[in-house]
Write an enzyme that holds these catalytic residues in place. Structure first.
Site, PDB file in Angstrom:
ATOM      1  CE1 TYR A   1      -8.249   6.495  -2.532  1.00 39.58           C
ATOM      2  CE2 TYR A   1      -7.629   8.430  -1.256  1.00 39.58           C
ATOM      3  CZ  TYR A   1      -7.628   7.062  -1.426  1.00 39.58           C
ATOM      4  OH  TYR A   1      -7.015   6.264  -0.492  1.00 39.58           O
TER       5      TYR A   1
ATOM      6  CB  SER B   1      -8.200   7.721   3.166  1.00 40.24           C
ATOM      7  OG  SER B   1      -7.182   8.711   3.106  1.00 40.24           O
TER       8      SER B   1
HETATM    9  N1  LIG Z   1      -1.002   4.037   1.005  1.00 41.07           N
HETATM   10  C1  LIG Z   1      -1.565   5.076   1.587  1.00 41.07           C
HETATM   11  O1  LIG Z   1      -0.921   6.084   1.907  1.00 41.07           O
HETATM   12  C2  LIG Z   1      -3.042   5.031   1.924  1.00 41.07           C
HETATM   13  C3  LIG Z   1      -3.559   6.060   2.714  1.00 41.07           C
HETATM   14  C4  LIG Z   1      -4.898   6.032   3.044  1.00 41.07           C
HETATM   15  C5  LIG Z   1      -5.710   5.002   2.591  1.00 41.07           C
HETATM   16  N2  LIG Z   1      -5.172   4.013   1.816  1.00 41.07           N
HETATM   17  C6  LIG Z   1      -6.068   2.950   1.379  1.00 41.07           C
HETATM   18  O2  LIG Z   1      -5.483   1.697   1.684  1.00 41.07           O
HETATM   19  C7  LIG Z   1      -5.986   0.710   0.783  1.00 41.07           C
HETATM   20  C8  LIG Z   1      -4.845  -0.088   0.191  1.00 41.07           C
HETATM   21  O3  LIG Z   1      -3.984   0.781  -0.505  1.00 41.07           O
HETATM   22  P1  LIG Z   1      -2.436   0.467  -0.723  1.00 41.07           P
HETATM   23  O4  LIG Z   1      -1.737   1.732  -0.465  1.00 41.07           O
HETATM   24  O5  LIG Z   1      -2.033  -0.760   0.005  1.00 41.07           O
HETATM   25  O6  LIG Z   1      -2.419   0.197  -2.311  1.00 41.07           O
HETATM   26  P2  LIG Z   1      -1.529  -0.769  -3.229  1.00 41.07           P
HETATM   27  O7  LIG Z   1      -0.236  -1.074  -2.610  1.00 41.07           O
HETATM   28  O8  LIG Z   1      -1.550  -0.143  -4.579  1.00 41.07           O
HETATM   29  O9  LIG Z   1      -2.396  -2.114  -3.270  1.00 41.07           O
HETATM   30  C9  LIG Z   1      -3.669  -2.086  -3.825  1.00 41.07           C
HETATM   31  C10 LIG Z   1      -4.248  -3.484  -3.844  1.00 41.07           C
HETATM   32  O10 LIG Z   1      -5.574  -3.421  -4.332  1.00 41.07           O
HETATM   33  C11 LIG Z   1      -5.700  -4.231  -5.505  1.00 41.07           C
HETATM   34  N3  LIG Z   1      -6.673  -3.593  -6.381  1.00 41.07           N
HETATM   35  C12 LIG Z   1      -6.573  -2.410  -7.017  1.00 41.07           C
HETATM   36  N4  LIG Z   1      -7.687  -2.169  -7.721  1.00 41.07           N
HETATM   37  C13 LIG Z   1      -8.503  -3.237  -7.520  1.00 41.07           C
HETATM   38  C14 LIG Z   1      -9.795  -3.596  -7.999  1.00 41.07           C
HETATM   39  N5  LIG Z   1     -10.480  -2.808  -8.830  1.00 41.07           N
HETATM   40  N6  LIG Z   1     -10.318  -4.766  -7.598  1.00 41.07           N
HETATM   41  C15 LIG Z   1      -9.639  -5.581  -6.774  1.00 41.07           C
HETATM   42  N7  LIG Z   1      -8.423  -5.299  -6.286  1.00 41.07           N
HETATM   43  C16 LIG Z   1      -7.864  -4.136  -6.671  1.00 41.07           C
HETATM   44  C17 LIG Z   1      -4.288  -4.341  -6.064  1.00 41.07           C
HETATM   45  O11 LIG Z   1      -4.076  -5.519  -6.829  1.00 41.07           O
HETATM   46  P3  LIG Z   1      -4.469  -5.636  -8.399  1.00 41.07           P
HETATM   47  O12 LIG Z   1      -3.963  -4.379  -9.044  1.00 41.07           O
HETATM   48  O13 LIG Z   1      -3.805  -6.874  -8.871  1.00 41.07           O
HETATM   49  O14 LIG Z   1      -5.962  -5.745  -8.454  1.00 41.07           O
HETATM   50  C18 LIG Z   1      -3.492  -4.425  -4.766  1.00 41.07           C
HETATM   51  O15 LIG Z   1      -3.579  -5.724  -4.222  1.00 41.07           O
HETATM   52  C19 LIG Z   1      -6.840   1.469  -0.236  1.00 41.07           C
HETATM   53  O16 LIG Z   1      -8.195   1.419   0.182  1.00 41.07           O
HETATM   54  C20 LIG Z   1      -6.330   2.896  -0.119  1.00 41.07           C
HETATM   55  O17 LIG Z   1      -7.306   3.822  -0.503  1.00 41.07           O
HETATM   56  C21 LIG Z   1      -3.862   4.006   1.455  1.00 41.07           C
END
Ligand SMILES: NC(=O)c1ccc[n+]([C@@H]2O[C@H](COP(=O)([O-])OP(=O)(O)OC[C@H]3O[C@@H](n4cnc5c(N)ncnc54)[C@H](OP(=O)(O)O)[C@@H]3O)[C@@H](O)[C@H]2O)c1
Length: 255
Positions: free
Chosen positions: A157, A144
């Site tokens: 985080y 991130s």
């Molecule tokens: N969105 C942003 O603005 C942003 C910015 C910077 C970085 N990121 C990073 O991008 C990545 C994806 O985030 P996202 O925004 O796409 O989130 P999201 O839409 O909430 O999706 C998260 C995914 O991870 C799974 N997950 C959550 N906890 C888990 C665990 N303990 N074990 C296995 N699977 C797990 C969830 O499914 P289940 O709940 O069914 O397990 C879901 O498939 C993360 O690494 C996040 O830190 C996001």
């Protein structure tokens, strides 16, 4: 420029929605066989159905990203189903605490480290031992831009995301030349995870970003496809910010 992944097999963690699902879609469109992983079987089944019919086959396996035994089991299931493993995308992460970093309790801090930091290490170890050690591979870790500098509300985080960035560079060094290891550092992306950060004031947030919009999951999916493909065959240890220019704003300092 070779972005095709025909004959390659990938695992994407956190692939049932958001950025992980978008990455899985891009890889399958490019011909890779893709194993989707996250915790909830029903959501995985739905995601796999959404990706059915793309160039590469898609399957799913439920696993907690912070549990090394479940990582090994998912990798074994992938080898059994597809016969190989060439690409690992460590995308799953959690953030149980929002607020000043000093107010986080120990259980929340440990859970964040367990999934976001130790989880990434555990999947890399398991994938290397089961497959990459024999024939090489490519790893992309989703960090991130918060891992590059301070931000309000999500300090601990971001400490784990800074660790993912350092882990990426360390592994790139240790696993070369067989395995390439890179990281993506997304800015604010339109997903469930980040909803509280963009939904209430999207227009105002977008105005602060040089490219004048928040990110879409496909923006990260396309960057991930590039990094795992042969088009990036001389890139390892890189941390690519995909953030609409957010980290290129003037610092606001007096210099
Ligand atoms: N969105 C942003 O603005 C942003 C910015 C910077 C970085 N990121 C990073 O991008 C990545 C994806 O985030 P996202 O925004 O796409 O989130 P999201 O839409 O909430 O999706 C998260 C995914 O991870 C799974 N997950 C959550 N906890 C888990 C665990 N303990 N074990 C296995 N699977 C797990 C969830 O499914 P289940 O709940 O069914 O397990 C879901 O498939 C993360 O690494 C996040 O830190 C996001």
């Amino acid at each position: 420029m070779d972005l095709r992944l025909d004959g390659k097999t990938a695992i994407v963690t956190g692939a049932s929605r958001g950025i992980g699902l978008a990455i899985a879609r891009r890889l399958a469109e490019a011909g890779a066989q893709v194993m989707l992983s996250s915790r909830k079987p029903a959501a995985l089944e739905e995601a796999a159905a959404e990706l059915a019919g793309l160039d590469g086959d898609v399957a799913w396996y439920a696993a907690h990203a912070g549990d090394p035994d479940q990582a090994s089991a998912c990798i074994a299931a992938t080898l059994e189903r597809f016969g190989s493993l060439d690409i690992l995308v460590n995308n799953a992460a959690t953030n149980p605490h929002f607020g000043p970093m000093l107010e986080i309790d120990r259980a929340q801090a440990m859970k964040t480290v367990e999934v976001n930091q130790l989880g990434v290490l555990g999947w890399c170890q398991a994938a290397y031992r089961a497959a990459f050690e024999q024939h090489g591979g490519a790893i992309v870790n989703i960090a991130s831009i918060g891992g590059l500098g301070p931000e309000p509300g999500i300090g601990w985080y971001n400490v784990t995301k800074a660790a993912v960035i350092h882990l990426t560079r360390q592994l790139a060094f240790e696993l070369a030349p067989g395995v390439r290891v890179n990281a993506l550092a997304p800015g604010l992306v339109r997903t469930h995870f980040a909803r509280a950060l963009w939904e209430p004031h999207e227009a105002g947030v977008s105005a602060q970003i040089p490219l004048r919009r928040i990110g879409e999951p496909d923006d990260i999916g396309s960057a991930a496809l590039f990094l795992v493909s042969d088009a990036a065959s001389w890139i390892t240890g890189a941390v690519l910010a995909v953030d609409g220019g957010a980290t290129s704003r003037p610092s606001g300092g007096v210099g």
